[in-house]
Scaffold this active site. Structure first.
Site, PDB file in Angstrom:
ATOM      1  N   ASP A  17       0.898  -1.054   0.069  1.00 37.58           N
ATOM      2  CA  ASP A  17       0.184  -0.008   0.011  1.00 37.58           C
ATOM      3  C   ASP A  17       0.947   1.230   0.162  1.00 37.58           C
ATOM      4  O   ASP A  17       1.031   2.122   0.980  1.00 37.58           O
ATOM      5  CB  ASP A  17      -0.817   0.034   1.126  1.00 37.58           C
ATOM      6  CG  ASP A  17      -2.003   0.816   1.005  1.00 37.58           C
ATOM      7  OD1 ASP A  17      -2.158   1.670   0.054  1.00 37.58           O
ATOM      8  OD2 ASP A  17      -2.743   1.282   2.328  1.00 37.58           O
ATOM      9  N   GLU A  96      -5.980   4.311  -9.702  1.00 36.04           N
ATOM     10  CA  GLU A  96      -7.287   4.689  -9.523  1.00 36.04           C
ATOM     11  C   GLU A  96      -7.681   5.920 -10.416  1.00 36.04           C
ATOM     12  O   GLU A  96      -7.106   6.898 -10.946  1.00 36.04           O
ATOM     13  CB  GLU A  96      -7.211   5.604  -8.119  1.00 36.04           C
ATOM     14  CG  GLU A  96      -8.506   5.951  -7.544  1.00 36.04           C
ATOM     15  CD  GLU A  96      -8.710   5.658  -5.999  1.00 36.04           C
ATOM     16  OE1 GLU A  96      -9.725   5.960  -5.490  1.00 36.04           O
ATOM     17  OE2 GLU A  96      -7.737   5.024  -5.523  1.00 36.04           O
ATOM     18  N   LYS A 132      -8.879   1.288 -10.578  1.00 34.27           N
ATOM     19  CA  LYS A 132      -9.490   1.397  -9.290  1.00 34.27           C
ATOM     20  C   LYS A 132     -10.648   2.172  -9.250  1.00 34.27           C
ATOM     21  O   LYS A 132     -10.470   3.513  -9.648  1.00 34.27           O
ATOM     22  CB  LYS A 132      -8.462   1.718  -8.383  1.00 34.27           C
ATOM     23  CG  LYS A 132      -8.631   1.185  -6.842  1.00 34.27           C
ATOM     24  CD  LYS A 132      -7.364   1.696  -6.177  1.00 34.27           C
ATOM     25  CE  LYS A 132      -7.396   1.430  -4.605  1.00 34.27           C
ATOM     26  NZ  LYS A 132      -6.115   2.194  -4.051  1.00 34.27           N
ATOM     27  N   THR A 156     -12.896   0.080  -4.606  1.00 37.63           N
ATOM     28  CA  THR A 156     -12.428   0.715  -3.361  1.00 37.63           C
ATOM     29  C   THR A 156     -13.513   1.393  -2.507  1.00 37.63           C
ATOM     30  O   THR A 156     -14.700   1.481  -2.942  1.00 37.63           O
ATOM     31  CB  THR A 156     -11.173   1.082  -3.621  1.00 37.63           C
ATOM     32  OG1 THR A 156     -10.539   1.729  -2.326  1.00 37.63           O
ATOM     33  CG2 THR A 156     -11.717   2.694  -4.408  1.00 37.63           C
ATOM     34  N   PHE A 178     -12.451  -1.615   3.501  1.00 38.65           N
ATOM     35  CA  PHE A 178     -11.334  -0.863   4.225  1.00 38.65           C
ATOM     36  C   PHE A 178     -11.576  -1.353   5.914  1.00 38.65           C
ATOM     37  O   PHE A 178     -12.295  -0.613   6.522  1.00 38.65           O
ATOM     38  CB  PHE A 178     -11.780   0.708   4.319  1.00 38.65           C
ATOM     39  CG  PHE A 178     -11.231   1.241   2.920  1.00 38.65           C
ATOM     40  CD1 PHE A 178     -10.817   0.532   1.820  1.00 38.65           C
ATOM     41  CD2 PHE A 178     -10.192   2.620   2.850  1.00 38.65           C
ATOM     42  CE1 PHE A 178     -10.220   0.917   0.684  1.00 38.65           C
ATOM     43  CE2 PHE A 178      -9.677   3.192   1.824  1.00 38.65           C
ATOM     44  CZ  PHE A 178      -9.573   2.326   0.674  1.00 38.65           C
TER      45      PHE A 178
END
Length: 322
Positions: A17, A96, A132, A156, A178
Site C-alpha cells: 500500500d 485509481e 480502481k 475501493t 477498508f
C-alpha cells in the site's frame, strides 16, 4: 529465522500500500496499489521529481491550454508511477480513476480506458493493471462494463455489505473493504480503545464478505485494506489479498510470530449466511442511506481522494508554468 511476513505470504497474497519503489523492493510484495494520496506523497520525494517534469513536458507537446495540459500530466504521472511499480512486482498494480468521477458512469469508463491506453503505450499489458473505482452505484456499473471489455477492476471504499455483493454480482475482479476506517468509526462511537481480532468490526466485516463470496461461488477476490495494526492483519490471514502499509510491513518483517490462517474457503461453506436477492439500485441506495458509518465513510473517502488530487494538480501546475 522466518518472519511473520514470510508466514503471511504462505496463506495470503501481499500487496504493498505505497507508491515508494524502495519500500516495494525491500518487502517484495506480489502486487502494489496506488491512490491519489499515495502518489501525492511520492511526488514530494526528490528522487521522483523527474516524473513530474516528464509528465509536464509530454503534456505541453500535446496540448496548448493549461487545463488540458494539467489533466494529461496528471493521467500520465499516475500511470508513470504505476509502470515503475510494475517493474518491481510480479503481479498487478491498481491505478485509481479520478475520484471526482465517482458518480459518473460514462466519465469513469472513458477515464479508465485512457489509463489503460497509456499503460499499453508504455509497454504494459492491461492484464497487469487493475482499474480502481469507488464502489458507488455508478462506479459499479462502470466496472461491469469495463470487465466485459477485458479491463479488470478493483472496487475501493467498501464499507457496507451491499457494496460488496453488488460488486460480486457485477463480476468485478477484486474489492477492497477498508478495515481501518471502519475500526476508526466504531472505536470513536463505542469509546473502545482496543478490539481483539475476532471482535474488531473491520475484521469481522471482511470475514463476512470473504465467507459469503466463497460459500456462494463468486469469483471476485477480497483484499482487506486500510489496517491500523498487525492484530487486524493477523485476524485476516488467509484472505485472498491484503494491502499493507510500509510501517506495518516493517513490523511484520521484524516479528517472528507464526501466523496461521483465520480464513479458508473450505470453512466458508459451513458459515450461516443467507444469499442476498439480486441487488437493485434502490436496494443498494437504501442500504447505504440507512448505514450511517458506511454513507459517511464513503463520502469522506471520495472527498479525501479529490482533495489530494487537487493538491497533486497544484504541484504539477507549478512545474507546467516553469
Amino acid at each position: 529465522m522466518t518472519s511473520s511476513l514470510d508466514h503471511l505470504r504462505k496463506h495470503t497474497n501481499i500487496v504493498a500500500d505505497t507508491s515508494d519503489i524502495s519500500t516495494i523492493s525491500k518487502f517484495k510484495p506480489s502486487e502494489a496499489t496506488t491512490n491519489p494520496s499515495l502518489i501525492l506523497s511520492s511526488a514530494k520525494i526528490d528522487s521522483y521529481r523527474h516524473f513530474l517534469y516528464e509528465a509536464a513536458t509530454l503534456s505541453k507537446q500535446k496540448f496548448d491550454s493549461t487545463s488540458e495540459q494539467l489533466e494529461e500530466a496528471l493521467d500520465f504521472l499516475t500511470v508513470r508511477f504505476g509502470c515503475e511499480l510494475l517493474k518491481v512486482v510480479p503481479g498487478r498494480v491498481s491505478t485509481e480513476v479520478d475520484a471526482s468521477l465517482s458518480y459518473d458512469t460514462e466519465a469513469s469508463i472513458k477515464k479508465a480506458k485512457k489509463l489503460i491506453s497509456l499503460y499499453e503505450s508504455l509497454g504494459f499489458s492491461r492484464t497487469r493493471v487493475l482499474i480502481k473505482l469507488a464502489a458507488t452505484w455508478e462506479g459499479i456499473q462502470a466496472a461491469q462494463i469495463l470487465e466485459n471489455e477485458g479491463i479488470c477492476c478493483n472496487m475501493t471504499l467498501i464499507f457496507n455489505f451491499v457494496q460488496a455483493v453488488a460488486c460480486a454480482e457485477a463480476g468485478v475482479t477484486l474489492i477492497s473493504p477498508f478495515v481501518g476506517r471502519i475500526y476508526d468509526w466504531y472505536k470513536e462511537k463505542d469509546g473502545i480503545s482496543y478490539y481483539s481480532p475476532l471482535e474488531d468490526p473491520g475484521v469481522r466485516f471482511v470475514t463476512k464478505i470473504y465467507n459469503y463470496f466463497k460459500k456462494f461461488g463468486f469469483l471476485t477476490s477480497v483484499m482487506g485494506a486500510s489496517f491500523r495494526n498487525t492484530n487486524q492483519i493477523e485476524g485476516l490471514v488467509g484472505c485472498d489479498f491484503l494491502t499493507i502499509s510500509p510501517t506495518l510491513l516493517e513490523k511484520l518483517h521484524a516479528s517472528n510470530k507464526d501466523l496461521l490462517p483465520a480464513l479458508s474457503s473450505g470453512s466458508s461453506n459451513s458459515t450461516p449466511l443467507e444469499k442476498v436477492e439480486k441487488v437493485t439500485e434502490s436496494y443498494f441506495r437504501g442500504c447505504l442511506q440507512r448505514d450511517e458509518m458506511a454513507s459517511f465513510k464513503l463520502k469522506e473517502g471520495i472527498h479525501k481522494f479529490i482533495e489530494d488530487t487537487e493538491k497533486l494538480k497544484a504541484i504539477i501546475k507549478e512545474v507546467l508554468l516553469k
